[in-house]
Design a protein around this motif. Structure first.
Motif, PDB file in Angstrom:
ATOM      1  N   THR A  29      -4.763  23.162  10.240  1.00 33.07           N
ATOM      2  CA  THR A  29      -3.957  23.876   9.252  1.00 33.07           C
ATOM      3  C   THR A  29      -4.095  23.180   7.903  1.00 33.07           C
ATOM      4  O   THR A  29      -4.660  22.095   7.790  1.00 33.07           O
ATOM      5  N   HIS A  30      -3.563  23.848   6.907  1.00 33.73           N
ATOM      6  CA  HIS A  30      -3.483  23.309   5.552  1.00 33.73           C
ATOM      7  C   HIS A  30      -2.943  21.879   5.583  1.00 33.73           C
ATOM      8  O   HIS A  30      -3.498  20.951   5.018  1.00 33.73           O
ATOM      9  N   LYS A  31      -1.835  21.741   6.316  1.00 33.47           N
ATOM     10  CA  LYS A  31      -1.135  20.457   6.367  1.00 33.47           C
ATOM     11  C   LYS A  31      -2.001  19.353   6.982  1.00 33.47           C
ATOM     12  O   LYS A  31      -2.045  18.234   6.478  1.00 33.47           O
ATOM     13  N   SER A  32      -2.694  19.698   8.070  1.00 33.82           N
ATOM     14  CA  SER A  32      -3.425  18.628   8.745  1.00 33.82           C
ATOM     15  C   SER A  32      -4.633  18.175   7.934  1.00 33.82           C
ATOM     16  O   SER A  32      -4.993  17.004   7.966  1.00 33.82           O
ATOM     17  N   ILE A  33      -5.270  19.100   7.202  1.00 34.21           N
ATOM     18  CA  ILE A  33      -6.389  18.689   6.334  1.00 34.21           C
ATOM     19  C   ILE A  33      -5.856  17.819   5.203  1.00 34.21           C
ATOM     20  O   ILE A  33      -6.425  16.775   4.868  1.00 34.21           O
ATOM     21  N   MET A  34      -4.734  18.217   4.627  1.00 37.87           N
ATOM     22  CA  MET A  34      -4.146  17.427   3.543  1.00 37.87           C
ATOM     23  C   MET A  34      -3.823  16.021   4.024  1.00 37.87           C
ATOM     24  O   MET A  34      -4.119  15.034   3.369  1.00 37.87           O
ATOM     25  N   MET A  35      -3.221  15.983   5.207  1.00 33.43           N
ATOM     26  CA  MET A  35      -2.827  14.684   5.756  1.00 33.43           C
ATOM     27  C   MET A  35      -4.056  13.787   5.916  1.00 33.43           C
ATOM     28  O   MET A  35      -4.021  12.612   5.565  1.00 33.43           O
ATOM     29  N   GLN A  36      -5.143  14.382   6.418  1.00 28.82           N
ATOM     30  CA  GLN A  36      -6.351  13.588   6.643  1.00 28.82           C
ATOM     31  C   GLN A  36      -6.820  12.909   5.356  1.00 28.82           C
ATOM     32  O   GLN A  36      -7.119  11.724   5.341  1.00 28.82           O
ATOM     33  N   PHE A  37      -6.856  13.667   4.264  1.00 27.19           N
ATOM     34  CA  PHE A  37      -7.403  13.094   3.029  1.00 27.19           C
ATOM     35  C   PHE A  37      -6.397  12.185   2.331  1.00 27.19           C
ATOM     36  O   PHE A  37      -6.777  11.202   1.701  1.00 27.19           O
ATOM     37  N   ILE A  38      -5.118  12.527   2.435  1.00 30.07           N
ATOM     38  CA  ILE A  38      -4.119  11.643   1.818  1.00 30.07           C
ATOM     39  C   ILE A  38      -4.100  10.314   2.549  1.00 30.07           C
ATOM     40  O   ILE A  38      -4.070   9.249   1.931  1.00 30.07           O
ATOM     41  N   ILE A  39      -4.169  10.364   3.879  1.00 30.26           N
ATOM     42  CA  ILE A  39      -4.193   9.111   4.639  1.00 30.26           C
ATOM     43  C   ILE A  39      -5.407   8.281   4.244  1.00 30.26           C
ATOM     44  O   ILE A  39      -5.324   7.076   4.071  1.00 30.26           O
ATOM     45  N   GLU A  40      -6.535   8.962   4.025  1.00 35.17           N
ATOM     46  CA  GLU A  40      -7.735   8.227   3.622  1.00 35.17           C
ATOM     47  C   GLU A  40      -7.512   7.528   2.275  1.00 35.17           C
ATOM     48  O   GLU A  40      -7.845   6.349   2.112  1.00 35.17           O
ATOM     49  N   ALA A  41      -6.936   8.251   1.321  1.00 32.18           N
ATOM     50  CA  ALA A  41      -6.697   7.670  -0.008  1.00 32.18           C
ATOM     51  C   ALA A  41      -5.697   6.519   0.079  1.00 32.18           C
ATOM     52  O   ALA A  41      -5.885   5.459  -0.519  1.00 32.18           O
ATOM     53  N   VAL A  42      -4.631   6.748   0.848  1.00 33.16           N
ATOM     54  CA  VAL A  42      -3.598   5.706   0.971  1.00 33.16           C
ATOM     55  C   VAL A  42      -4.186   4.474   1.651  1.00 33.16           C
ATOM     56  O   VAL A  42      -3.970   3.345   1.217  1.00 33.16           O
ATOM     57  N   LEU A  43      -4.970   4.720   2.707  1.00 33.36           N
ATOM     58  CA  LEU A  43      -5.557   3.600   3.441  1.00 33.36           C
ATOM     59  C   LEU A  43      -6.475   2.775   2.535  1.00 33.36           C
ATOM     60  O   LEU A  43      -6.434   1.541   2.536  1.00 33.36           O
ATOM     61  N   LEU A  44      -7.273   3.487   1.745  1.00 38.37           N
ATOM     62  CA  LEU A  44      -8.176   2.815   0.807  1.00 38.37           C
ATOM     63  C   LEU A  44      -7.376   1.923  -0.143  1.00 38.37           C
ATOM     64  O   LEU A  44      -7.725   0.770  -0.381  1.00 38.37           O
ATOM     65  N   CYS A  45      -6.287   2.473  -0.663  1.00 38.50           N
ATOM     66  CA  CYS A  45      -5.481   1.720  -1.632  1.00 38.50           C
ATOM     67  C   CYS A  45      -4.749   0.563  -0.952  1.00 38.50           C
ATOM     68  O   CYS A  45      -4.656  -0.527  -1.512  1.00 38.50           O
ATOM     69  N   VAL A  46      -4.236   0.814   0.251  1.00 40.11           N
ATOM     70  CA  VAL A  46      -3.497  -0.257   0.938  1.00 40.11           C
ATOM     71  C   VAL A  46      -4.444  -1.394   1.314  1.00 40.11           C
ATOM     72  O   VAL A  46      -4.109  -2.571   1.158  1.00 40.11           O
ATOM     73  N   LEU A  47      -5.661  -1.028   1.768  1.00 38.82           N
ATOM     74  CA  LEU A  47      -6.644  -2.079   2.068  1.00 38.82           C
ATOM     75  C   LEU A  47      -6.939  -2.880   0.811  1.00 38.82           C
ATOM     76  O   LEU A  47      -6.969  -4.115   0.829  1.00 38.82           O
ATOM     77  N   GLY A  48      -7.154  -2.160  -0.297  1.00 37.88           N
ATOM     78  CA  GLY A  48      -7.368  -2.834  -1.577  1.00 37.88           C
ATOM     79  C   GLY A  48      -6.188  -3.728  -1.917  1.00 37.88           C
ATOM     80  O   GLY A  48      -6.357  -4.864  -2.351  1.00 37.88           O
ATOM     81  N   GLY A  49      -4.985  -3.199  -1.683  1.00 39.20           N
ATOM     82  CA  GLY A  49      -3.775  -3.962  -1.977  1.00 39.20           C
ATOM     83  C   GLY A  49      -3.698  -5.233  -1.136  1.00 39.20           C
ATOM     84  O   GLY A  49      -3.367  -6.304  -1.640  1.00 39.20           O
ATOM     85  N   LEU A  50      -4.048  -5.114   0.148  1.00 40.56           N
ATOM     86  CA  LEU A  50      -3.993  -6.286   1.032  1.00 40.56           C
ATOM     87  C   LEU A  50      -4.980  -7.355   0.576  1.00 40.56           C
ATOM     88  O   LEU A  50      -4.643  -8.534   0.493  1.00 40.56           O
ATOM     89  N   ILE A  51      -6.203  -6.920   0.256  1.00 41.39           N
ATOM     90  CA  ILE A  51      -7.205  -7.879  -0.223  1.00 41.39           C
ATOM     91  C   ILE A  51      -6.709  -8.502  -1.523  1.00 41.39           C
ATOM     92  O   ILE A  51      -6.812  -9.712  -1.741  1.00 41.39           O
ATOM     93  N   GLY A  52      -6.124  -7.666  -2.387  1.00 41.69           N
ATOM     94  CA  GLY A  52      -5.601  -8.155  -3.661  1.00 41.69           C
ATOM     95  C   GLY A  52      -4.502  -9.181  -3.460  1.00 41.69           C
ATOM     96  O   GLY A  52      -4.456 -10.200  -4.152  1.00 41.69           O
ATOM     97  N   VAL A  53      -3.614  -8.906  -2.504  1.00 40.07           N
ATOM     98  CA  VAL A  53      -2.525  -9.857  -2.226  1.00 40.07           C
ATOM     99  C   VAL A  53      -3.113 -11.194  -1.775  1.00 40.07           C
ATOM    100  O   VAL A  53      -2.694 -12.260  -2.223  1.00 40.07           O
ATOM    101  N   PHE A  54      -4.138 -11.099  -0.921  1.00 44.83           N
ATOM    102  CA  PHE A  54      -4.780 -12.321  -0.436  1.00 44.83           C
ATOM    103  C   PHE A  54      -5.378 -13.105  -1.603  1.00 44.83           C
ATOM    104  O   PHE A  54      -5.153 -14.312  -1.737  1.00 44.83           O
ATOM    105  N   ILE A  55      -6.116 -12.408  -2.461  1.00 53.41           N
ATOM    106  CA  ILE A  55      -6.763 -13.089  -3.594  1.00 53.41           C
ATOM    107  C   ILE A  55      -5.704 -13.644  -4.556  1.00 53.41           C
ATOM    108  O   ILE A  55      -5.787 -14.793  -4.995  1.00 53.41           O
ATOM    109  N   GLY A  56      -4.693 -12.809  -4.852  1.00 53.75           N
ATOM    110  CA  GLY A  56      -3.644 -13.247  -5.776  1.00 53.75           C
ATOM    111  C   GLY A  56      -2.902 -14.469  -5.259  1.00 53.75           C
ATOM    112  O   GLY A  56      -2.632 -15.413  -6.005  1.00 53.75           O
ATOM    113  N   THR A  57      -2.607 -14.453  -3.948  1.00 52.31           N
ATOM    114  CA  THR A  57      -1.905 -15.591  -3.364  1.00 52.31           C
ATOM    115  C   THR A  57      -2.769 -16.845  -3.420  1.00 52.31           C
ATOM    116  O   THR A  57      -2.287 -17.938  -3.715  1.00 52.31           O
ATOM    117  N   SER A  58      -4.074 -16.667  -3.158  1.00 48.62           N
ATOM    118  CA  SER A  58      -4.977 -17.816  -3.227  1.00 48.62           C
ATOM    119  C   SER A  58      -5.018 -18.374  -4.644  1.00 48.62           C
ATOM    120  O   SER A  58      -4.998 -19.590  -4.842  1.00 48.62           O
TER     121      SER A  58
END
Lengths: 402, 228
Positions: free
Chosen positions: A319-348
């Motif tokens: 459905t409309h919703k499930s396709i949207m969810m797929q791509f939003i999750i991808e975008a969020v995951l990309l950003c959260v992964l970036g955020g986690l790496i950033g937190v690691f680098i910033g903390t270091s």
């Protein structure tokens, strides 16, 4: 199960385009690292400041001599003298600790080693007001002060400067400006407070310093130790009252001394640090939003590349919703992964910075949670539009997209 | 009657030109039929399949699927009908390259909202039916074309649809594997599965029991019982 499928598909898509995903997330990584490092440095700085204040012992006011003005014309320096300190000490209203001091450089000699040392004339109570701790031997007593005894307590680094161990120098006589003084104690290491390094100094009784070394009763300053719950303004008023009377300053006359409240100074410094931290973190935060635009861009590319896949998923019942969810999750995951790496680098980065500056390592958990949440929100916000475009694709057309 | 199509028309605007892809199609399909739709390219057979496959809606006319009118439904309702009633098999297989055979077959069940354990069970059954039980964890790239198309057939079957639509299912296969795939379709039909096949190869069409020919957006011929 659908959420699981979306996450799986997002991970697989990020993995397939490893380099592209990394470059896309780079802005998020740098942004988060910057935010985290700046907030961490700010909070480490204010923690270092607090430790400095704690090291000062109880809350301390300092009285310095100042210029006296008569009719707008400066008439030179009016000294603070030992009698001023005695007058303050007589007041019992505030339960304060009056710590007068004078200091100056004199030659210090022990056997063949010569140094120029900062000699401080102290009362026994001064050590308490400054929060200095004794490492070896003992401190001098009030009796020794009144007796102008030739005894000296060394800062922790002084024995080393004289090329001797503490054991070798304790209870020996050293020469201060040619006169011999008995070393009765060595302090613990106190560390630099920024404007002074007590570890390099030598401490003799105030009256000894006054009569035998400096030949003056002029004080360098008077520290006033007060408990933290004291009304500072009232204490300052009392000090003014006593000193003005002592110095014979009539109504309307200006003070010939000034009173510093170090904690007030620290408050200002803390405030300035806070404002500065917020400002830099805000600027760094903007790069997260710029990063979000990069994520949106690459998500639009991803949607176009995967038109056929989207068509297929729709043909199979997405459905409309499930396709949207797929791509939003991808975008969020990309950003959260970036955020986690950033937190690691910033903390270091913070860790390196704190170690280098000898600051405490203070990383607020709220900054970590906050910046990862913010990256997730960036992903959510900038993922919506590409996801919507994906969801609105016509299945019949996209299935045949080449 | 599974499919009942009444006077369906479909027109597109391409640039400034109006294209009438379908100009009034009437068609009914009974349960258990095996139909081939033939026609030259541009005849409208793809548009017809899109409409009766619920991938697209007609400009005018009515379409009843299993007794309910689907020609006026919204996108998400059509998605649900595709998920439940229709299984697609495509010329280019359209499998997800990164997913295993099992995951590919399970996909429609995920959209149908099944529990994972049940989805795995149902998927295993149909994968067994197409003879790929020993290839569950393989990705499409590790399979031959014929095996890939069998995975696609398993995926089409997994949610027990009323109809299977196959768009040139043998178009990308050599004649031997094409025959194998056709054998699977015939077996499925023999067990009662309704199948609609789109092809331009007469030899393929001849294996079905009803051939509909489309030309210029209209049904030109509708012949039953050419085979069997």
């Amino acid at each position: 199960m659908l959420v699981e499928e979306s996450i799986k598909s997002a991970i697989s898509s990020i993995k397939t385009n490893r380099v592209r995903s990394f470059l896309t997330a780079l802005a998020i990584i740098i942004g988060t690292a910057a935010v985290i490092a700046v907030i961490g440095i700010g909070s480490s700085a204010s923690k270092a400041l607090e430790e400095d204040i704690d090291e000062l012992g109880p809350r301390t006011l300092s009285i310095f001599p100042s210029q006296r003005k008569r009719g707008g014309v400066s008439s030179g320096f009016n000294p603070l003298v030992i009698k001023d300190a005695e007058a303050l000490a007589k007041n019992t209203e505030h339960n304060w600790m009056i710590a007068p001091a004078m200091s100056g450089n004199r030659q210090v000699k022990y056997q063949n080693n010569n140094i120029s040392g900062e000699i401080n004339g102290y009362l026994p109570i001064n050590f308490k007001v400054r929060g200095f701790d004794l490492g070896h031997g003992r401190l001098f007593t009030d009796k020794e002060n009144l007796g102008r005894k030739k005894v000296v307590v060394l800062g922790s680094k002084v024995p080393g400067e004289l090329k001797k161990s503490v054991k070798d120098i304790l209870n020996q006589d050293i020469l201060i400006a040619g006169t011999s003084y008995r070393v009765i104690g060595v302090l613990e290491e106190e560390g630099s407070t920024g404007w002074q390094n007590p570890d390099d100094d030598l401490y003799v009784p105030l009256l000894t310093a006054s009569q035998r070394i400096f030949g003056t009763d002029r004080l360098g300053w008077i520290n006033v130790g007060i408990s933290n719950d004291t009304n500072v303004d009232y204490v300052m008023m009392t000090i003014e009252e006593i000193l003005r009377q002592k110095h014979d300053i009539g109504p309307g006359g200006e003070n010939d001394f000034r009173i510093n409240d170090w904690s007030q100074f620290s408050d200002l410094r803390r405030q300035a640090t806070g404002i500065f931290t917020a400002l830099i973190a805000g600027i760094a935060g903007i790069s997260l939003i710029v990063g979000g635009i990069g994520v949106m861009n690459i998500m639009l590319v991803s949607v176009t590349e995967r038109t056929r896949e989207i068509g297929l998923r729709k043909a199979l019942g997405a459905t409309h919703k499930s396709i949207m969810m797929q791509f939003i999750i991808e975008a969020v995951l990309l950003c959260v992964l970036g955020g986690l790496i950033g937190v690691f680098i910033g903390t270091s980065l913070l860790y390196l910075f704190a170690t280098f500056n000898d600051w405490p390592f203070a990383m607020p958990i709220s900054a970590i949670i906050g910046s990862i949440t913010f990256s997730a929100l960036v992903g959510l916000f900038f993922g919506i539009w590409p996801a919507k475009r994906a969801a609105q694709l016509d299945p019949a057309v996209s299935l045949r997209y080449e | 009657m599974i499919i009942n199509v009444k006077d369906i028309k479909k027109s597109y605007t391409v640039g400034t030109q109006e294209v009438n892809a379908l100009r009034g199609i009437n068609l009914s399909v009974e349960k258990g039929e095996f139909i081939s739709i033939m026609g030259p390219s541009g005849s409208g057979k793809t548009t017809l399949m899109n409409i009766i496959g619920c991938l697209d809606t007609p400009s005018s006319g009515e379409y009843e699927l299993n007794g309910s009118l689907v020609s006026k439904l919204e996108d998400d309702e059509l998605a649900r009908i595709r998920n439940k009633e229709i299984g697609f098999v495509f010329q280019s297989f359209n499998l997800l390259a990164k997913n295993s055979v099992l995951e590919n077959v399970m996909l429609p069940l995920k959209y149908a909202g099944f529990e994972k354990s049940e989805a795995v069970k149902k998927s295993n059954e149909v994968i067994d039916k197409v003879g790929l039980s020993d290839r569950l964890a393989h990705t499409p790239a590790e399979l031959s074309g014929g095996q890939q198309q069998r995975v696609a057939i398993a995926r089409a079957l997994v949610n027990k649809p009323s109809i299977i639509f196959a768009d040139e299912p043998t178009g990308n296969l050599d004649s031997k594997t094409g025959k194998e795939v056709m054998t699977i379709f015939k077996e499925l039909n023999a067990s009662g599965q309704t199948i609609i096949l789109i092809t331009h190869e007469e030899s393929i069409a001849n294996q079905s029991n009803r051939i509909i020919t489309i030309k210029d957006g209209l049904i030109k011929s509708d012949n039953r019982g050419t085979h069997d």
